[in-house]
Scaffold this motif. Structure first.
Motif, PDB file in Angstrom:
ATOM      1  N   GLU A  29       7.045  60.421  36.608  1.00  0.00           N
ATOM      2  CA  GLU A  29       7.105  61.404  36.211  1.00  0.00           C
ATOM      3  C   GLU A  29       6.074  62.427  34.999  1.00  0.00           C
ATOM      4  N   HIS A  30       6.145  63.373  36.081  1.00  0.00           N
ATOM      5  CA  HIS A  30       5.187  64.629  36.150  1.00  0.00           C
ATOM      6  C   HIS A  30       5.099  65.493  35.375  1.00  0.00           C
ATOM      7  N   PHE A  31       4.267  66.508  34.406  1.00  0.00           N
ATOM      8  CA  PHE A  31       4.838  67.398  33.688  1.00  0.00           C
ATOM      9  C   PHE A  31       4.027  68.952  34.132  1.00  0.00           C
ATOM     10  N   VAL A  32       4.580  70.098  33.749  1.00  0.00           N
ATOM     11  CA  VAL A  32       4.187  70.828  34.598  1.00  0.00           C
ATOM     12  C   VAL A  32       4.127  72.060  32.638  1.00  0.00           C
ATOM     13  N   THR A  33       2.783  72.854  32.974  1.00  0.00           N
ATOM     14  CA  THR A  33       2.957  73.525  31.429  1.00  0.00           C
ATOM     15  C   THR A  33       3.149  74.963  32.134  1.00  0.00           C
ATOM     16  N   VAL A  34       3.997  75.851  31.912  1.00  0.00           N
ATOM     17  CA  VAL A  34       3.256  77.582  32.175  1.00  0.00           C
ATOM     18  C   VAL A  34       2.564  78.256  31.204  1.00  0.00           C
ATOM     19  N   ASN A  35       1.468  79.095  31.179  1.00  0.00           N
ATOM     20  CA  ASN A  35       1.177  79.486  30.868  1.00  0.00           C
ATOM     21  C   ASN A  35       0.544  80.925  31.812  1.00  0.00           C
ATOM     22  N   ASN A  36       1.246  82.176  31.534  1.00  0.00           N
ATOM     23  CA  ASN A  36       0.563  82.335  32.724  1.00  0.00           C
ATOM     24  C   ASN A  36       0.337  82.002  33.929  1.00  0.00           C
ATOM     25  N   PHE A  38       0.597  78.357  36.818  1.00  0.00           N
ATOM     26  CA  PHE A  38       1.864  77.441  36.340  1.00  0.00           C
ATOM     27  C   PHE A  38       0.085  75.891  36.643  1.00  0.00           C
ATOM     28  N   SER A  39       0.136  74.717  36.025  1.00  0.00           N
ATOM     29  CA  SER A  39      -0.238  73.894  35.601  1.00  0.00           C
ATOM     30  C   SER A  39      -0.111  72.439  35.653  1.00  0.00           C
ATOM     31  N   PRO A  40      -0.050  71.668  36.616  1.00  0.00           N
ATOM     32  CA  PRO A  40      -0.929  72.053  37.684  1.00  0.00           C
ATOM     33  C   PRO A  40      -0.076  73.037  38.365  1.00  0.00           C
ATOM     34  N   VAL A  51       9.954  65.569  36.648  1.00  0.00           N
ATOM     35  CA  VAL A  51       9.658  67.230  36.599  1.00  0.00           C
ATOM     36  C   VAL A  51       9.483  67.042  34.514  1.00  0.00           C
ATOM     37  N   THR A  52       8.746  68.224  33.885  1.00  0.00           N
ATOM     38  CA  THR A  52       8.872  68.067  32.850  1.00  0.00           C
ATOM     39  C   THR A  52       8.703  69.657  32.539  1.00  0.00           C
ATOM     40  N   TRP A  53       9.284  70.581  32.284  1.00  0.00           N
ATOM     41  CA  TRP A  53       8.684  71.758  32.858  1.00  0.00           C
ATOM     42  C   TRP A  53       8.808  71.806  30.916  1.00  0.00           C
TER      43      TRP A  53
END
Length: 70
Positions: A29-36, A38-40, A51-53
């Motif tokens: 399970e991968h996690f991606v955050t977006v705040n200006n 993408f991380s990673p 993948v959880t965004w």
């Protein structure tokens, strides 16, 4: 001879089911955050992975689009 062929096909099916279950056990399970950004910034996933965004950007909505159009 017919029974032996059926037996071999049954064992082959069981073997394929075990392989399919083993793939699910190794899923990540991968996690991606977006705040200006993408991380990673990039991510390689395997079949069965999830993948959880999370969009943490208060000003813009973001989409996830394949670079190849797939």
């Amino acid at each position: 001879m017919v029974k032996q062929g059926v037996w071999k096909r049954g064992l082959s099916l069981i073997f394929l089911m075990i392989i399919a279950c083993a793939d699910q056990l190794s899923a990540t399970e991968h996690f991606v955050t977006v705040n200006n950004s993408f991380s990673p910034p990039s991510l390689t996933i395997d079949i069965g992975d999830t993948v959880t965004w999370s969009n943490l950007d208060d000003f813009f909505t973001h989409t996830v689009t394949s670079m190849s159009g797939a």
